[in-house]
Design an enzyme around this catalytic site. Structure first.
Site, PDB file in Angstrom:
ATOM      1  N   MET A  30     -26.066 -33.123  68.528  1.00  0.00           N
ATOM      2  CA  MET A  30     -25.288 -33.176  69.764  1.00  0.00           C
ATOM      3  C   MET A  30     -23.859 -32.705  69.486  1.00  0.00           C
ATOM      4  O   MET A  30     -22.931 -33.012  70.234  1.00  0.00           O
ATOM      5  CB  MET A  30     -25.306 -34.583  70.363  1.00  0.00           C
ATOM      6  CG  MET A  30     -26.687 -34.964  70.873  1.00  0.00           C
ATOM      7  SD  MET A  30     -26.687 -36.148  72.241  1.00  0.00           S
ATOM      8  CE  MET A  30     -25.920 -37.551  71.474  1.00  0.00           C
ATOM      9  N   HIS A  37     -24.299 -34.127  59.284  1.00  0.00           N
ATOM     10  CA  HIS A  37     -25.028 -32.992  59.861  1.00  0.00           C
ATOM     11  C   HIS A  37     -25.125 -31.845  58.857  1.00  0.00           C
ATOM     12  O   HIS A  37     -26.173 -31.208  58.714  1.00  0.00           O
ATOM     13  CB  HIS A  37     -24.301 -32.447  61.099  1.00  0.00           C
ATOM     14  CG  HIS A  37     -24.226 -33.400  62.246  1.00  0.00           C
ATOM     15  ND1 HIS A  37     -23.043 -33.931  62.689  1.00  0.00           N
ATOM     16  CD2 HIS A  37     -25.197 -33.907  63.053  1.00  0.00           C
ATOM     17  CE1 HIS A  37     -23.285 -34.719  63.731  1.00  0.00           C
ATOM     18  NE2 HIS A  37     -24.575 -34.736  63.961  1.00  0.00           N
ATOM     19  N   LYS A 149     -29.557 -42.452  59.332  1.00  0.00           N
ATOM     20  CA  LYS A 149     -28.726 -43.410  60.074  1.00  0.00           C
ATOM     21  C   LYS A 149     -29.460 -43.801  61.363  1.00  0.00           C
ATOM     22  O   LYS A 149     -29.450 -44.946  61.769  1.00  0.00           O
ATOM     23  CB  LYS A 149     -27.354 -42.819  60.393  1.00  0.00           C
ATOM     24  CG  LYS A 149     -26.464 -43.782  61.190  1.00  0.00           C
ATOM     25  CD  LYS A 149     -25.088 -43.224  61.418  1.00  0.00           C
ATOM     26  CE  LYS A 149     -25.102 -42.107  62.425  1.00  0.00           C
ATOM     27  NZ  LYS A 149     -25.382 -42.578  63.813  1.00  0.00           N
ATOM     28  N   SER A 186     -20.630 -38.907  64.642  1.00  0.00           N
ATOM     29  CA  SER A 186     -19.714 -38.214  65.561  1.00  0.00           C
ATOM     30  C   SER A 186     -18.827 -39.218  66.292  1.00  0.00           C
ATOM     31  O   SER A 186     -17.690 -38.915  66.652  1.00  0.00           O
ATOM     32  CB  SER A 186     -20.513 -37.399  66.579  1.00  0.00           C
ATOM     33  OG  SER A 186     -21.315 -36.462  65.901  1.00  0.00           O
ATOM     34  N   ARG A 187     -19.341 -40.420  66.500  1.00  0.00           N
ATOM     35  CA  ARG A 187     -18.561 -41.441  67.217  1.00  0.00           C
ATOM     36  C   ARG A 187     -17.376 -41.947  66.407  1.00  0.00           C
ATOM     37  O   ARG A 187     -16.462 -42.557  66.968  1.00  0.00           O
ATOM     38  CB  ARG A 187     -19.459 -42.620  67.597  1.00  0.00           C
ATOM     39  CG  ARG A 187     -20.519 -42.271  68.615  1.00  0.00           C
ATOM     40  CD  ARG A 187     -21.453 -43.445  68.866  1.00  0.00           C
ATOM     41  NE  ARG A 187     -22.645 -43.039  69.582  1.00  0.00           N
ATOM     42  CZ  ARG A 187     -22.734 -42.924  70.893  1.00  0.00           C
ATOM     43  NH1 ARG A 187     -21.681 -43.197  71.635  1.00  0.00           N
ATOM     44  NH2 ARG A 187     -23.847 -42.540  71.472  1.00  0.00           N
TER      45      ARG A 187
END
Length: 279
Positions: A30, A37, A149, A186-187
């Site tokens: 995303m 990633h 994760k 990403s968060r």
């Protein structure tokens, strides 16, 4: 590296590679890419002739509209990172391209979606099934690479592959962590400095819990992890679960056969983080 925005462009290019007998590795993301990633991309490159990365923030897997709005979007930077890794194809479609009409399919993942993330985020895994199956139909990979994760998501995707009879190998890859131990996500970019620093306490607690396993009952250990994390004023546990690594069945007793995993979801302020440790 080619950056493509339409299904037809990707389908035509993949057709060409398949005619040349090349194997296709796929990393669905995303965006807001980080080292986690990138490790998946490197794994795909090692194992396949052609590496495809998709960047698409999928609206159907968000059960909270605010979370969807907040989700970081950094396409330009993502493309630069993938270029530096010599990725072959980046597929960055619009929502209209993936969902020209609403996807009304309903998946039944049974028990796998009834616990943990499935219980706390109704409809989330149905959205995952919708988008990943659509991406699989476009990219037609031989292997698809996912980070551990999202442990429950991997089980869901394996089940979807079985149900839809895809000939695709799902390759789970190790969690990549920041120096502090915080699982890369990403968060994490949404965390302020104080919450980010304290979020490292999540993995530190899981590591300690690992050593308590032989001498502590399952329920007592779950309670200990909850209390230990909640003792940090910057963190609040949403759930702690100990499950079988294959079936995700909740473990009641350490003597049950099979590998076990401790999975947690924790709020650091408004940002929801997940992590796990395989025992």
């Amino acid at each position: 590296m080619q950056v493509l925005n339409t299904k037809n462009e990707v389908i035509n290019l993949i057709d060409k590679f398949k005619k040349e007998q090349k194997t296709i590795g796929f990393v669905p993301t995303m965006g807001a890419l980080h080292e986690g990633h990138l490790s998946l991309v490197e794994e795909a490159k090692k194992n396949c002739d052609v590496t495809v990365v998709s960047i698409f923030v999928n609206p159907t897997q968000f059960n909270d509209p605010e979370d969807l709005k907040r989700y970081p979007r950094t396409l330009e930077n993502d493309v630069e990172l993938l270029h530096s890794l010599d990725c072959d194809i980046v597929f960055a479609p619009s929502v209209q391209e993936i969902y020209p009409e609403p996807d009304t399919r309903k998946f039944n993942f049974g028990y796998l979606e009834s616990v943990m993330e499935g219980a706390k985020r109704p409809g989330h895994f149905n959205g995952v099934g919708q988008v990943v199956s659509r991406l699989f139909d476009i990219v037609r990979p031989d292997k698809a690479f996912f980070g551990m994760k999202d442990f429950q998501q991997i089980a869901i995707i394996k089940e979807m592959v079985r149900q839809l009879h895809y000939d695709i190998e799902i390759v789970p890859c190790p969690i990549v962590r920041e120096e502090s131990g915080l699982a890369r996500s990403s968060r994490n970019t949404l965390l302020d400095e104080e919450h980010r620093k304290n979020a490292a306490h999540i993995y530190a607690t899981l590591k300690k819990a690992h050593y308590l396993v032989p001498e502590t009952g399952v329920e007592q250990l779950k309670q200990w992890i909850t209390d230990e994390i909640n003792d940090n004023p910057f963190l609040e546990v949403e759930y702690v679960e100990i499950v079988d690594s294959e079936t995700l069945k909740v473990v009641k007793d350490w003597n049950e056969p099979g590998k076990k995993v401790i999975c947690v979801a924790v709020y650091a302020g408004k940002i929801r983080l997940i992590d796990n440790i395989v025992l």
